[in-house]
Motif scaffolding. Structure first.
Motif, PDB file in Angstrom:
ATOM      1  N   LYS A  33       0.837  -1.210   0.000  1.00  0.00           N
ATOM      2  CA  LYS A  33       0.000   0.000   0.000  1.00  0.00           C
ATOM      3  C   LYS A  33       0.865   1.249   0.000  1.00  0.00           C
ATOM      4  O   LYS A  33       0.494   2.283  -0.562  1.00  0.00           O
ATOM      5  N   GLU A  34       1.998   1.185   0.676  1.00  0.00           N
ATOM      6  CA  GLU A  34       2.915   2.330   0.683  1.00  0.00           C
ATOM      7  C   GLU A  34       3.583   2.505  -0.674  1.00  0.00           C
ATOM      8  O   GLU A  34       3.739   3.611  -1.168  1.00  0.00           O
ATOM      9  N   VAL A  35       3.982   1.383  -1.260  1.00  0.00           N
ATOM     10  CA  VAL A  35       4.712   1.438  -2.537  1.00  0.00           C
ATOM     11  C   VAL A  35       3.765   1.885  -3.657  1.00  0.00           C
ATOM     12  O   VAL A  35       4.092   2.797  -4.420  1.00  0.00           O
ATOM     13  N   THR A  36       2.606   1.298  -3.755  1.00  0.00           N
ATOM     14  CA  THR A  36       1.609   1.513  -4.827  1.00  0.00           C
ATOM     15  C   THR A  36       2.219   1.498  -6.226  1.00  0.00           C
ATOM     16  O   THR A  36       3.427   1.615  -6.397  1.00  0.00           O
ATOM     17  N   ASP A  37       1.389   1.383  -7.228  1.00  0.00           N
ATOM     18  CA  ASP A  37       1.813   1.564  -8.624  1.00  0.00           C
ATOM     19  C   ASP A  37       3.141   0.888  -8.953  1.00  0.00           C
ATOM     20  O   ASP A  37       4.064   1.520  -9.490  1.00  0.00           O
TER      21      ASP A  37
ATOM     22  N   HIS B  15      -1.744  10.887   1.711  1.00  0.00           N
ATOM     23  CA  HIS B  15      -0.455  10.527   2.310  1.00  0.00           C
ATOM     24  C   HIS B  15       0.405  11.780   2.296  1.00  0.00           C
ATOM     25  O   HIS B  15       0.823  12.239   1.235  1.00  0.00           O
ATOM     26  N   ARG B  27      -0.023  11.783  -2.449  1.00  0.00           N
ATOM     27  CA  ARG B  27      -1.055  11.056  -3.205  1.00  0.00           C
ATOM     28  C   ARG B  27      -2.239  10.804  -2.287  1.00  0.00           C
ATOM     29  O   ARG B  27      -2.106  10.848  -1.059  1.00  0.00           O
ATOM     30  N   SER B  29      -5.069   8.278  -3.707  1.00  0.00           N
ATOM     31  CA  SER B  29      -5.205   6.868  -4.076  1.00  0.00           C
ATOM     32  C   SER B  29      -3.865   6.380  -4.611  1.00  0.00           C
ATOM     33  O   SER B  29      -3.068   5.816  -3.888  1.00  0.00           O
ATOM     34  N   SER B  30      -3.557   6.651  -5.862  1.00  0.00           N
ATOM     35  CA  SER B  30      -2.238   6.326  -6.387  1.00  0.00           C
ATOM     36  C   SER B  30      -1.890   7.354  -7.459  1.00  0.00           C
ATOM     37  O   SER B  30      -2.770   7.972  -8.066  1.00  0.00           O
ATOM     38  N   LEU B  32      -0.681   6.906 -10.388  1.00  0.00           N
ATOM     39  CA  LEU B  32      -1.183   6.544 -11.726  1.00  0.00           C
ATOM     40  C   LEU B  32      -2.676   6.825 -11.856  1.00  0.00           C
ATOM     41  O   LEU B  32      -3.137   7.317 -12.879  1.00  0.00           O
TER      42      LEU B  32
END
Lengths: 134, 374
Positions: A33-37, B15, B27, B29-30, B32
């Motif tokens: 979840k921290e790293v994402t993408d 975050h 960010r 959500s994310s 991308l």
């Protein structure tokens, strides 16, 4: 019975069955979840010998590169090449199909100092979850 | 330092990271997901960290024009203008947006990292009778960006929908005075709005709630903002622009007026006939695409075919819209010439040298971005 996982403070897990020397290594759900993408995973080579805490893989996400460290010293005996084609597995199934590699540990007693499920949960709840990276 | 919208970001699951001393969401959500939303629908950014100066006086247009590289006197009232503040040596102090309102008011939006430097730089060089008011502390800035921005803003501020590209207005909303412009830093249509904290908080909340309810808006963080501006080929101060390079080194020729009168730094960057002066030893900005699996990051070395280091990455990233890893970097001008003609180079990522080829920027087209002419 699936092997129980042990966790590092840097959010890797290793799962080794009782009495065995080989186990899968991955990153925790918190870590994904921290790293994402996740875009690429630089996997270790088969047969690579690695000390405990040594860099075992690099996860490249859109945001940053994250080093993944060996929870215990040993030798890489299997590599999850499905991450080459589908690095998103790491995000979608971090404890299952998103495993990174298997290592044969040199010294199983190194696992004893790692956290079990309960301790890791408490570690996260206690703010230990704030990663130094990312 | 927490900015006025901070509690809203926490509520939205942002975050939060430190950016030049300001706590801002990297960010929600994310990166991308948010960057795709801005390219396809719309996104809302908190840009309260940016500085806002309102400068007034009878000679304000001439006074500010002497401090920037572009020509404010040739810009009509109510129009935004991009330009650089330069040192006498031609180095870039900051890149700014200037908004001219008639003959007696010019507003400037400046980078967060340079707020204090810029204010002192400008105040030290303003004639008496021209005064700078700094609205930066405690204000709220927001950028609504994306092709569906007109639909989003139309629900809350319908009077703004007919604004033209780069048009700027002052707006009174619920008792607060706002600076509004149809501008942005993503390469998409959109608006940037700056106003007092209380009314700004309400405006941001109303835009966010309304856009989210319609399913056409996401809150977006610094990560998406950085990726989108890099795709658009827009510079970030501290990376593509520094005190050590001129606007021409950074290939921002359009930011310099070659026909205007005196301005600070002019003699260092333009010769008597108005041609750019090349400075010995200065690097040139180039664009590249990574041929292989790797994401270049700031400061990764760039090498020529024989492995000699010829420069370094200023900004790098990965984008599905670009199709892989890509970036901008300062390189030796001789290398840049061959690179542009098709000779490949290398970028070193985690110790590995990956092949790169020249790529003109913007790296994406669409929105307000047209393909580069090389």
């Amino acid at each position: 019975m699936s092997p129980s996982r042990r966790y590092t403070k840097t959010h890797e897990w290793i799962a080794i069955e009782e009495g065995r020397m080989e186990g899968a290594v991955g990153i925790t759900d918190f870590a994904q979840k921290e790293v994402t993408d996740v875009v690429f995973v630089e996997l270790p080579k088969m047969g690579k010998k690695i000390p405990r805490g040594g860099e075992i893989a690099i996860i490249e996400s859109v945001k940053a590169a994250f080093s993944i460290y060996a929870p215990a010293g040993g030798e890489v005996v299997a590599v999850n090449h499905s991450l080459d084609g589908d690095p998103g597995l790491l995000n979608r199934d971090p404890y299952g199909h998103g495993w990174i590699c298997q290592i044969r540990v040199n010294d199983p007693s190194e696992l004893e100092s790692l956290m079990d499920d309960k301790t890791y949960e408490a570690f996260l709840a206690d703010g230990g979850g704030v990663p130094g990276h990312g | 330092m927490n900015l006025p919208l901070h509690p809203l970001h926490l509520k939205e699951g942002g975050h939060v990271v430190d950016f030049h001393g300001f706590a801002l969401p990297v960010r929600f959500s994310s990166i991308l997901e948010e960057s795709a939303a801005v390219r396809e629908r719309s996104g809302l950014f908190d840009i309260s960290h940016m500085g806002h100066f309102e400068i007034r006086g009878s000679d304000v247009v001439q006074a500010v024009n002497r401090l920037i590289s572009s020509d404010l006197e040739r810009v009509p009232s109510n129009k935004a203008l991009y330009g650089h503040i330069l040192t006498e040596e031609g180095g870039v102090v900051d890149d700014i947006m200037a908004y001219r309102f008639g003959e007696e008011r010019v507003d400037l939006i400046v980078n967060a990292s340079n707020r204090d430097i810029d204010r002192k730089w400008i105040e030290d060089r303003l004639p008496s009778g021209v005064r700078l008011a700094d609205h930066s502390d405690g204000h709220v800035g927001m950028a609504l960006q994306g092709p569906m921005s007109p639909r989003v803003i139309g629900k809350i501020l319908p009077s703004l929908v007919d604004m033209g590209r780069r048009e700027a207005r002052t707006l009174s909303w619920k008792g607060g005075q706002f600076l509004v412009s149809r501008t942005g830093y993503t390469g998409e249509d959109g608006w940037e709005l700056f106003g007092p904290s209380s009314e700004g908080f309400t405006l941001y909340s109303e835009i966010l709630e309304s856009g989210k309810a319609a399913g056409i808006l996401l809150p977006a963080g610094l990560g998406a903002r950085d990726l989108l501006r890099l795709e658009a080929g827009y510079p970030l101060y501290g990376q593509e622009l520094t005190l050590d390079v001129t606007p021409f080194d950074a290939r921002l020729d359009f930011a310099v007026s070659r026909s205007k009168g005196a301005f600070v730094g002019k003699e260092a960057i333009l010769d008597a006939s108005g041609k750019p002066i090349r400075h010995e030893g200065h690097p040139a900005l180039t664009g590249f695409f990574v041929e292989g699996r790797g994401i270049p990051r700031t400061d990764c070395p760039i090498e020529n075919g024989s492995g000699a280091v010829v420069g370094k990455v200023t900004s790098g990233g990965y984008s599905p819209r670009v199709g892989g890893g890509f970036g901008l970097g300062f390189v030796d001008p001789a290398f840049d010439r061959e690179f542009r003609s098709g000779v490949s180079g290398k970028v070193r990522i985690h110790g590995q040298a990956l092949p790169i080829s020249f790529r003109p920027w913007p790296f994406v087209t669409g929105g307000i971005l047209r393909a580069a002419s090389v």
